[in-house]
Design a protein around this motif. Structure first.
Motif, PDB file in Angstrom:
ATOM      1  N   ASN A 208       0.801  -1.228   0.000  1.00 32.07           N
ATOM      2  CA  ASN A 208       0.000   0.000   0.000  1.00 32.07           C
ATOM      3  C   ASN A 208       0.833   1.278   0.000  1.00 32.07           C
ATOM      4  O   ASN A 208       0.344   2.352   0.359  1.00 32.07           O
ATOM      5  CB  ASN A 208      -1.000   0.024   1.166  1.00 32.07           C
ATOM      6  N   GLN A 209       2.100   1.155  -0.415  1.00 31.77           N
ATOM      7  CA  GLN A 209       2.912   2.352  -0.633  1.00 31.77           C
ATOM      8  C   GLN A 209       2.481   2.994  -1.955  1.00 31.77           C
ATOM      9  O   GLN A 209       2.303   2.316  -2.959  1.00 31.77           O
ATOM     10  CB  GLN A 209       4.393   1.987  -0.701  1.00 31.77           C
ATOM     11  N   TYR A 210       2.312   4.299  -1.950  1.00 37.68           N
ATOM     12  CA  TYR A 210       1.942   5.020  -3.174  1.00 37.68           C
ATOM     13  C   TYR A 210       3.207   5.387  -3.938  1.00 37.68           C
ATOM     14  O   TYR A 210       4.255   5.680  -3.340  1.00 37.68           O
ATOM     15  CB  TYR A 210       1.141   6.274  -2.842  1.00 37.68           C
ATOM     16  N   LEU A 211       3.118   5.344  -5.250  1.00 38.17           N
ATOM     17  CA  LEU A 211       4.246   5.653  -6.130  1.00 38.17           C
ATOM     18  C   LEU A 211       3.852   6.770  -7.074  1.00 38.17           C
ATOM     19  O   LEU A 211       2.771   6.737  -7.678  1.00 38.17           O
ATOM     20  CB  LEU A 211       4.657   4.407  -6.924  1.00 38.17           C
ATOM     21  N   LEU A 212       4.723   7.761  -7.210  1.00 29.85           N
ATOM     22  CA  LEU A 212       4.488   8.898  -8.096  1.00 29.85           C
ATOM     23  C   LEU A 212       5.749   9.132  -8.918  1.00 29.85           C
ATOM     24  O   LEU A 212       6.796   8.581  -8.633  1.00 29.85           O
ATOM     25  CB  LEU A 212       4.180  10.173  -7.276  1.00 29.85           C
ATOM     26  N   ASP A 213       5.632   9.978  -9.942  1.00 31.34           N
ATOM     27  CA  ASP A 213       6.843  10.464 -10.610  1.00 31.34           C
ATOM     28  C   ASP A 213       6.697  11.955 -10.886  1.00 31.34           C
ATOM     29  O   ASP A 213       5.620  12.527 -10.726  1.00 31.34           O
ATOM     30  CB  ASP A 213       7.162   9.662 -11.869  1.00 31.34           C
ATOM     31  N   LYS A 214       7.804  12.587 -11.252  1.00 28.80           N
ATOM     32  CA  LYS A 214       7.814  14.043 -11.399  1.00 28.80           C
ATOM     33  C   LYS A 214       7.411  14.502 -12.799  1.00 28.80           C
ATOM     34  O   LYS A 214       6.895  15.597 -12.972  1.00 28.80           O
ATOM     35  CB  LYS A 214       9.208  14.588 -11.079  1.00 28.80           C
ATOM     36  N   ASP A 215       7.641  13.666 -13.811  1.00 19.67           N
ATOM     37  CA  ASP A 215       7.507  14.149 -15.185  1.00 19.67           C
ATOM     38  C   ASP A 215       6.286  13.640 -15.932  1.00 19.67           C
ATOM     39  O   ASP A 215       6.127  13.918 -17.126  1.00 19.67           O
ATOM     40  CB  ASP A 215       8.760  13.760 -15.983  1.00 19.67           C
ATOM     41  N   SER A 216       5.427  12.845 -15.290  1.00 20.79           N
ATOM     42  CA  SER A 216       4.241  12.364 -15.999  1.00 20.79           C
ATOM     43  C   SER A 216       3.075  12.271 -15.024  1.00 20.79           C
ATOM     44  O   SER A 216       3.193  12.666 -13.867  1.00 20.79           O
ATOM     45  CB  SER A 216       4.515  10.999 -16.650  1.00 20.79           C
ATOM     46  N   ASP A 217       1.959  11.744 -15.499  1.00 16.45           N
ATOM     47  CA  ASP A 217       0.769  11.625 -14.667  1.00 16.45           C
ATOM     48  C   ASP A 217       0.680  10.277 -13.972  1.00 16.45           C
ATOM     49  O   ASP A 217      -0.386   9.877 -13.513  1.00 16.45           O
ATOM     50  CB  ASP A 217      -0.495  11.833 -15.525  1.00 16.45           C
ATOM     51  N   PHE A 218       1.802   9.564 -13.889  1.00 16.90           N
ATOM     52  CA  PHE A 218       1.780   8.243 -13.267  1.00 16.90           C
ATOM     53  C   PHE A 218       1.519   8.345 -11.762  1.00 16.90           C
ATOM     54  O   PHE A 218       2.082   9.181 -11.061  1.00 16.90           O
ATOM     55  CB  PHE A 218       3.098   7.509 -13.511  1.00 16.90           C
ATOM     56  N   ALA A 219       0.658   7.463 -11.275  1.00 13.73           N
ATOM     57  CA  ALA A 219       0.466   7.258  -9.839  1.00 13.73           C
ATOM     58  C   ALA A 219      -0.009   5.829  -9.648  1.00 13.73           C
ATOM     59  O   ALA A 219      -0.866   5.346 -10.400  1.00 13.73           O
ATOM     60  CB  ALA A 219      -0.554   8.242  -9.267  1.00 13.73           C
ATOM     61  N   GLY A 220       0.546   5.137  -8.682  1.00 12.53           N
ATOM     62  CA  GLY A 220       0.154   3.753  -8.431  1.00 12.53           C
ATOM     63  C   GLY A 220       0.257   3.422  -6.955  1.00 12.53           C
ATOM     64  O   GLY A 220       0.718   4.235  -6.146  1.00 12.53           O
ATOM     65  N   ARG A 221      -0.187   2.211  -6.618  1.00 14.32           N
ATOM     66  CA  ARG A 221      -0.103   1.761  -5.231  1.00 14.32           C
ATOM     67  C   ARG A 221       0.342   0.303  -5.223  1.00 14.32           C
ATOM     68  O   ARG A 221      -0.189  -0.521  -5.981  1.00 14.32           O
ATOM     69  CB  ARG A 221      -1.465   1.905  -4.546  1.00 14.32           C
ATOM     70  N   VAL A 222       1.316  -0.018  -4.387  1.00 16.92           N
ATOM     71  CA  VAL A 222       1.842  -1.384  -4.307  1.00 16.92           C
ATOM     72  C   VAL A 222       0.758  -2.305  -3.757  1.00 16.92           C
ATOM     73  O   VAL A 222       0.197  -2.060  -2.695  1.00 16.92           O
ATOM     74  CB  VAL A 222       3.101  -1.442  -3.417  1.00 16.92           C
ATOM     75  N   GLN A 223       0.473  -3.389  -4.483  1.00 19.18           N
ATOM     76  CA  GLN A 223      -0.546  -4.352  -4.079  1.00 19.18           C
ATOM     77  C   GLN A 223       0.040  -5.618  -3.467  1.00 19.18           C
ATOM     78  O   GLN A 223      -0.516  -6.202  -2.555  1.00 19.18           O
ATOM     79  CB  GLN A 223      -1.414  -4.749  -5.290  1.00 19.18           C
ATOM     80  N   GLU A 224       1.182  -6.055  -4.012  1.00 17.25           N
ATOM     81  CA  GLU A 224       1.740  -7.336  -3.582  1.00 17.25           C
ATOM     82  C   GLU A 224       3.243  -7.352  -3.812  1.00 17.25           C
ATOM     83  O   GLU A 224       3.735  -6.755  -4.777  1.00 17.25           O
ATOM     84  CB  GLU A 224       1.070  -8.468  -4.377  1.00 17.25           C
ATOM     85  N   ILE A 225       3.972  -7.996  -2.905  1.00 19.95           N
ATOM     86  CA  ILE A 225       5.429  -8.152  -3.039  1.00 19.95           C
ATOM     87  C   ILE A 225       5.759  -9.618  -2.796  1.00 19.95           C
ATOM     88  O   ILE A 225       5.496 -10.146  -1.715  1.00 19.95           O
ATOM     89  CB  ILE A 225       6.184  -7.277  -2.020  1.00 19.95           C
ATOM     90  N   GLU A 226       6.305 -10.280  -3.800  1.00 22.74           N
ATOM     91  CA  GLU A 226       6.693 -11.686  -3.614  1.00 22.74           C
ATOM     92  C   GLU A 226       7.655 -12.126  -4.701  1.00 22.74           C
ATOM     93  O   GLU A 226       7.591 -11.671  -5.851  1.00 22.74           O
ATOM     94  CB  GLU A 226       5.473 -12.611  -3.590  1.00 22.74           C
ATOM     95  N   ASP A 227       8.566 -13.014  -4.309  1.00 19.65           N
ATOM     96  CA  ASP A 227       9.515 -13.653  -5.236  1.00 19.65           C
ATOM     97  C   ASP A 227      10.256 -12.648  -6.121  1.00 19.65           C
ATOM     98  O   ASP A 227      10.386 -12.839  -7.335  1.00 19.65           O
ATOM     99  CB  ASP A 227       8.785 -14.666  -6.130  1.00 19.65           C
ATOM    100  N   GLY A 228      10.726 -11.567  -5.521  1.00 26.20           N
ATOM    101  CA  GLY A 228      11.519 -10.599  -6.268  1.00 26.20           C
ATOM    102  C   GLY A 228      10.733  -9.745  -7.239  1.00 26.20           C
ATOM    103  O   GLY A 228      11.324  -9.082  -8.102  1.00 26.20           O
ATOM    104  N   SER A 229       9.409  -9.757  -7.131  1.00 26.84           N
ATOM    105  CA  SER A 229       8.593  -8.913  -8.009  1.00 26.84           C
ATOM    106  C   SER A 229       7.601  -8.095  -7.194  1.00 26.84           C
ATOM    107  O   SER A 229       7.223  -8.474  -6.087  1.00 26.84           O
ATOM    108  CB  SER A 229       7.847  -9.765  -9.040  1.00 26.84           C
ATOM    109  N   VAL A 230       7.191  -6.977  -7.757  1.00 33.51           N
ATOM    110  CA  VAL A 230       6.234  -6.069  -7.112  1.00 33.51           C
ATOM    111  C   VAL A 230       5.050  -5.879  -8.051  1.00 33.51           C
ATOM    112  O   VAL A 230       5.230  -5.536  -9.224  1.00 33.51           O
ATOM    113  CB  VAL A 230       6.886  -4.706  -6.798  1.00 33.51           C
ATOM    114  N   THR A 231       3.849  -6.124  -7.527  1.00 30.56           N
ATOM    115  CA  THR A 231       2.627  -5.880  -8.299  1.00 30.56           C
ATOM    116  C   THR A 231       2.014  -4.584  -7.807  1.00 30.56           C
ATOM    117  O   THR A 231       1.782  -4.416  -6.609  1.00 30.56           O
ATOM    118  CB  THR A 231       1.621  -7.023  -8.130  1.00 30.56           C
ATOM    119  N   LEU A 232       1.778  -3.659  -8.748  1.00 27.88           N
ATOM    120  CA  LEU A 232       1.188  -2.386  -8.343  1.00 27.88           C
ATOM    121  C   LEU A 232      -0.066  -2.083  -9.142  1.00 27.88           C
ATOM    122  O   LEU A 232      -0.214  -2.489 -10.292  1.00 27.88           O
ATOM    123  CB  LEU A 232       2.212  -1.247  -8.449  1.00 27.88           C
TER     124      LEU A 232
END
Length: 458
Positions: A208-232
């Motif tokens: 549930n960490q929120y992710l943003l960036d400075k140069d675009s309209d991207f915004a997401g939220r981390v849903q799952e973390i397992e086996d070296g991968s992140v689902t957002l």
């Protein structure tokens, strides 16, 4: 461990008021309780201060250890254990028998006795280290000046050493997020789009960490973390900014993230931190009204907070529990007025809303033992609560209950807490990997330009 390597920790009174069972936190090392500390605990246990309960818990813990011991055993030290693990010894030291050599505090005979006792133990146990543990900064300075070699704060409950390292609940990538990522696996899940990315793209991600960036309209939220991968979950900055509750729209992206978490039924605990005027209370109350009255997701709204005095006492207050709580919860009633200031009859609207939403004002002092079902609970001013007090509230929450904890670590009124030991800091760190919680630091004051200038310059 060699005898010389085992340290001797001498505890000041404030340690046992801060953490009544601190005696079990020093592993294989020995603990010494000066007689002066017992005197001060005895004096505090009969007062009406918040810490009187902690004093009683500490006294009972010591009684359980020493109840069958002889005076000689108490002075020598008794081995203790917890959860089957053998720890060091604990002893009570008669510091009043030590000839006084230090007068560090002209008006505090108790502190002088503790300091003189530590100096005596320092020479008695040499070459073992004797460490004075106290949360009183001035006591630590005076102890150093008086010749105590080792002085420290109590840190076993501190999850971080610097409050600036506290997670903000979101991470902003420099540049464009998608240019950094390149290709990834994406899939539709209902109305949501999920992206699965390698974990090395992220810096210490958590659920549930929120992710943003400075140069675009991207915004997401981390849903799952397992086996070296992140689902957002791909949300989009524009959608966050178009969130609304009870007529309230976000004024910045931080409020947008907060409102997204507050309105998400899958999140049971929302922690809002940030400076005064950043919108913590109005967002929490607006989302509570929206979900209780408009959506019928909860049966009632319970508003509670601690009641420290930051100035002179105004004495006993008349009325019921809720009427007594109103002065402390003026921030909430002020917010309610702000939400309905444009209504034809503000007073009539507010009375209707209080009844319709079944809003209850409760003191935190009377929450122990309750079980709160199907409620939206707003716990305000959390920075003044210890970890054990916040635990008392969180463990009251039953099925179908959502809890919002809000506070400003720059406004701690308790003399027994600091930003790194506040219960608010504790739950931010403890719950950051719990899938049912979200934490957002609301960056930026939106109350007024006067409030913003004061926050930055005073």
């Amino acid at each position: 461990m060699d005898e010389v390597e085992r340290k001797v920790f001498v505890l000041d009174t404030n340690i046992l008021l801060h953490e009544p069972l601190a005696i079990y936190s020093f592993k294989e090392h020995d603990v010494v309780i000066p007689m002066t500390v017992l005197e001060e605990l005895d004096r505090i246990k009969d007062t009406k201060r918040d810490v009187s309960r902690d004093a009683r818990v500490a006294i009972r813990a010591l009684e359980d250890i020493f109840h069958d011991a002889t005076p000689e055993q108490i002075a020598e030290g008794i081995p203790i254990s917890r959860h089957g693990e053998s720890l060091g010894k604990i002893a009570i030291f008669a510091d009043y028998e030590v000839t006084e050599t230090v007068h560090a505090f002209a008006d505090k005979a108790g502190d002088n006795r503790i300091l003189n006792g530590v100096l005596f133990l320092q020479s008695h146990y040499a070459p073992r280290e004797v460490v004075l543990i106290t949360k009183d900064i001035n006591m630590r300075l005076r102890a150093k000046g008086a010749g105590v070699y080792f002085v420290d704060d109590y840190r076993s409950d501190q999850l971080i050493d610097d409050v600036r390292m506290l997670t903000k609940g979101f991470y902003e990538f420099p540049g464009s997020f998608w240019e950094r990522v390149g290709e990834c696996y994406s899939e539709k899940s209902g109305r949501s789009t999920l992206h699965t990315l390698p974990a090395e793209l992220f810096e210490a991600p958590f659920i549930n960490q929120y992710l943003l960036d400075k140069d675009s309209d991207f915004a997401g939220r981390v849903q799952e973390i397992e086996d070296g991968s992140v689902t957002l979950k791909d949300i989009g900055r524009e959608r966050l900014m178009h969130r609304q509750a009870w007529g309230i729209h976000p004024k910045n992206i931080y409020q947008g993230m907060a409102l997204d978490a507050l309105m998400d039924p899958s999140i049971d605990l929302v922690i809002l931190t940030g400076p005064a005027g950043c919108g913590k209370t109005i967002l929490a109350l607006a989302s509570a009204l929206e979900q209780v009255i408009e959506k019928g997701m909860y049966d009632k709204i319970i508003v509670t907070r601690n009641t420290p005095e930051i100035a002179e006492s105004i004495g006993y207050l008349p009325g019921t529990e809720e009427e007594k709580m109103l002065p402390w919860l003026a921030a909430v009633t002020d917010t309610m007025e702000a939400l309905h200031k444009n209504d034809v009859c503000t007073d009539g609207s507010m009375k209707y809303i209080y009844d319709k939403a079944n809003i209850q004002f409760k003191s935190i002092n009377f929450m122990r033992g309750r079980s709160i079902q199907n409620a939206f609970v707003l716990l305000d001013e959390c920075q003044n609560l210890s970890a054990s007090q916040i635990k008392t509230i969180i463990t009251r929450c039953g099925e179908g209950t959502k809890l919002v904890c809000s506070g400003n670590l720059a406004q701690i009124d308790s003399s027994y807490l600091s930003p790194v030991t506040s219960g608010l800091t504790y739950i931010v760190e403890r719950f950051k990997n719990f899938e049912g919680s979200a934490n957002i630091y609301l960056n930026g004051v939106v109350r007024s330009r006067l409030a913003e200038f004061a926050e930055e310059n005073l």
